[in-house]
Design an enzyme around this catalytic site. Structure first.
Site, PDB file in Angstrom:
ATOM      1  N   GLU B  46       0.801  -1.225  -0.084  1.00  8.81           N
ATOM      2  CA  GLU B  46       0.112  -0.030  -0.138  1.00  8.81           C
ATOM      3  C   GLU B  46       1.016   1.168   0.054  1.00  8.81           C
ATOM      4  O   GLU B  46       1.764   1.332   0.863  1.00  8.81           O
ATOM      5  CB  GLU B  46      -0.778   0.096   1.259  1.00  8.81           C
ATOM      6  CG  GLU B  46      -1.951  -0.994   1.024  1.00  8.81           C
ATOM      7  CD  GLU B  46      -2.474  -1.298   2.452  1.00  8.81           C
ATOM      8  OE1 GLU B  46      -2.600  -0.383   3.370  1.00  8.81           O
ATOM      9  OE2 GLU B  46      -2.895  -2.364   2.713  1.00  8.81           O
ATOM     10  N   ASP B  57      -5.025   9.023  10.822  1.00  9.38           N
ATOM     11  CA  ASP B  57      -3.721   8.657  11.020  1.00  9.38           C
ATOM     12  C   ASP B  57      -3.163   9.128  12.537  1.00  9.38           C
ATOM     13  O   ASP B  57      -3.297  10.227  12.950  1.00  9.38           O
ATOM     14  CB  ASP B  57      -2.771   8.833   9.901  1.00  9.38           C
ATOM     15  CG  ASP B  57      -2.869   8.148   8.660  1.00  9.38           C
ATOM     16  OD1 ASP B  57      -2.921   6.976   8.965  1.00  9.38           O
ATOM     17  OD2 ASP B  57      -3.429   8.649   7.587  1.00  9.38           O
TER      18      ASP B  57
END
Ligand SMILES: Cc1ncc(COP(=O)(O)O)c(C=O)c1O
Lengths: 393, 257
Positions: B46, B57
């Site tokens: 990814e 995040d």
């Protein structure tokens, strides 16, 4: 309502809920329940009681005589600065805390820029005995220091946001991250008409009390509930949306939304979103935001912490795009001068945010019988340091 | 059928995927890192395209995104870097990032470009199902790209079924509702959640992500799913001196078999 939200959470091209799956259950719970809860009679009674006895509503609509003379029209100030905690932010905080209680939430988080929403949230959490965590950009903690102390005194935990520009946008990111990690017991009291659907609609409804009262008060003052102009400053846009709400469908009423130009729209230090922004996604909704060609959010700038935000609520983006409201901007200098003038002509020291709305009077052309309402969204106590530094008092 | 489908058809368990942010720690090592990971035995990759406001995040990936943007990473540049992708790397590759950069680039243009350079799928955590279905799904399909959806312990069964229906490679299972960089949550409730997913007999395999950082969490995740994704722990490695040489050892430690 012609300009209201549709079933999918959109205002024209704007709105929706662009959120990661982790936030979906919380936002979906809100979406399913918010209208049922806030239209419930018991909820309404409790909300209205608190607005009256605790906040001190209705807030006065003051006919500013000296301003009226100076600007050649009837200028009215909607005195949200006289609310408990000093701004319109408390209207929404009361609404959302009552909603959070009915959803069984045990913990409240919020973001804040100027600290007014943080103080309002800390206040209602104290009132209800609920734990409160407020995220605030490190830069804002410094320039709005008195509000940081107020939040702490009210029992809230203030967590500095240290990423990015360390202002409102980053505080919002941190609050969203907290919510992702606390999906069951926590409610996020967003402070403006931003965020994923249903927040923009929910916050607008709680703030709509501003225009609901204004209509009645104008009728008393002028014999007509409709003015020619309604003006308000726009950060995320909650005081403006509250001020516009019940006038939206009356097309004869001209709506003026004042953004923060900072050091000038073209200076590279500005927060004038509709001038500098393009369509995109920010904080969960499709809206207009300041960004690079590559889709990175641009750090805004305004001397006013409450307007220092790179986006606007999706309903504003819609009203802008279809031209229902006029979006204009005012620089730091113009706003501070207007704050001083308001202090010395009307005896009211406005928040620097609100001073932006007032400053635009200088650029308006009125007819003598025009009735003009300006939302005086907050008081200037929190900004004394900034005013003092600027004017040298 | 893209490379992802082929992989999942032939390999059913202990799949290891690695996430890293393009442009970190150096602007132009995107393909060097990919190559090193393939050589170390990683099953698929990814590649993150950085965003200024990555709300899903934690600090590690926030930091890598910030550094990558400072260094000048953009979607345009990333696609340029990926022009040689299929000369150097054979394993499946997904692009992962947030909706706004993709929307600015143009979603259709993004999908076409991704297909041309040999990308197999896309993960955009803040692109909702409704908008995907109504506005963008056709672009993904026309370009043979898989769109990957996330599932958390709070996702309802009805919604998981819908996600399964819209997916055509794998489902990204989170061990808890959290941002990236946390720890794998293992508790009675979580075991129940994994069992619940397993019992649903979804048509797509599940891969567990967020909070996988070492052999222990990787092995645990593989008990319940077809494999797992390591992100923040690898991005931390990238922040150290001589990171390219350290990649084989890092992968070996996570999956020694
Ligand atoms: C007094 C005052 N006015 C306006 C604003 C801007 O917010 P909004 O645009 O949501 O009304 C703030 C935000 O902190 C504020 O404190």
């Amino acid at each position: 309502m012609k300009y209201g939200v549709n079933g999918q959470g959109y205002y024209g091209d704007f709105g929706g809920a662009y959120i990661p799956e982790m936030l979906y259950p919380n936002v979906e719970e809100l979406r399913q329940q918010y209208l049922t809860i806030i239209n419930d009679d018991e909820f309404k009674a409790e909300f209205n009681q608190l607005l009256k006895d605790y906040v001190g509503r209705p807030s006065p609509l003051y006919h500013a005589k000296r301003y009226s003379e100076k600007y050649g029209a009837n200028i009215f100030l909607k005195r949200e600065d006289l609310n408990h905690t000093g701004s319109h932010k408390i209207n929404n905080a009361i609404g959302q805390i009552l909603l959070a209680k009915r959803l069984g939430k045990k913990r409240i988080i919020a973001e804040t820029g100027a600290g007014q929403h943080g103080v309002a949230t800390a206040t209602v959490c104290a009132l209800m005995g609920i734990e409160c965590v407020v995220y605030m950009g490190e830069v804002d903690m410094e320039r709005q220091a008195p509000n940081v102390s107020r939040m702490k005194m009210l029992g809230a935990k203030v967590v500095p946001a240290t990423s990015g520009s360390k202002t409102l946008k980053d505080a919002t990111n941190e609050a969203l991250r907290d919510w992702i990690g606390n999906p069951v017991d926590t409610h996020y009291i967003i402070g403006s008409v931003v965020g994923p659907y249903p927040y923009p609609d929910m916050v607008a409804r709680f703030q709509s009390i501003i225009s609901e009262e204004t209509k009645k008060q104008l009728l008393e003052h002028t014999g007509n509930e409709l003015p020619q102009y309604v003006m308000a400053c726009v950060g995320g846009g909650s005081n403006a949306m509250g001020m516009f709400y019940h006038f939206l469908d009356d097309e004869s009423v001209k709506l003026v939304a004042v953004e923060a130009a900072g050091k000038g729209v073209d200076s590279g230090h500005s927060a004038a979103t509709t001038f500098l922004g393009r369509e995109g996604v920010l904080h969960g909704s499709r809206t207009i935001l300041m960004q690079t060609d590559d889709g990175q959010v641009v750090e805004p700038y305004s001397i006013s912490a409450g307007l220092d935000y790179p986006g606007i609520g999706p309903q504003h983006a819609h009203l802008f795009k279809i031209n229902r409201a006029q979006y204009v901007s005012v620089t730091d200098d113009e706003a501070l001068q207007a704050g001083l003038l308001c202090s010395q002509m009307e005896g009211i020291i406005p928040a620097i945010e609100s001073a932006h709305a007032i400053a635009y009077l200088e650029k308006m052309k009125f007819k003598p019988n025009d009735n003009v309402v300006i939302c005086l969204s907050g008081r200037g106590d929190k900004d004394l340091d900034t005013y003092i530094k600027y004017f040298g008092y | 059928m893209n490379r992802l489908n082929q992989l999942f058809n032939t390999k059913k368990d202990n799949l290891l995927s690695i996430y890293y942010t393009a442009g970190y720690p150096e602007l132009n090592t995107t393909l060097d890192i990919a190559e090193a990971l393939e050589r170390a035995g990683v099953d698929f990759l990814e590649v993150g395209f950085p965003y200024s406001d990555p709300v899903a995040d934690g600090p590690t990936i926030q930091h890598s995104s910030e550094k990558a943007l400072e260094a000048g990473m953009t979607l345009n540049l990333l696609f340029e870097q990926l022009a040689d992708l299929r000369k150097r790397v054979t394993i499946p590759i997904l692009l992962m990032g947030y909706a706004n950069p993709m929307i600015q680039y143009g979603v259709e243009r993004f999908c076409k470009k991704a297909a041309v350079v040999g990308v197999d799928g896309v993960i955009v955590p803040d692109l909702p199902m409704y908008e995907y279905e109504t506005l963008y799904a056709d672009f993904f399909k026309a370009n043979g790209l898989s769109n990957i959806f996330l599932v958390t312990p709070q996702t309802s069964e009805e919604r998981i079924r819908k996600i399964d229906e819209l997916s055509n490679s794998f489902i990204y299972l989170l061990s808890s509702s959290s941002i990236t960089g946390g720890n794998l949550q293992v508790s009675v409730n979580i075991e129940d959640y994994y069992k619940r997913i397993k019992a649903m007999q979804l048509k797509n395999p599940a891969i567990i992500g967020f909070g996988i950082s070492d052999n222990k969490s990787f092995s645990k995740a593989c008990e319940y799913a077809s494999g797992a994704i390591v992100g923040s722990a690898f991005v931390k490695l990238l922040g150290t001196e001589g990171y390219l040489e350290k990649i084989p050892g890092f992968i070996e430690a996570i999956r020694p078999y």
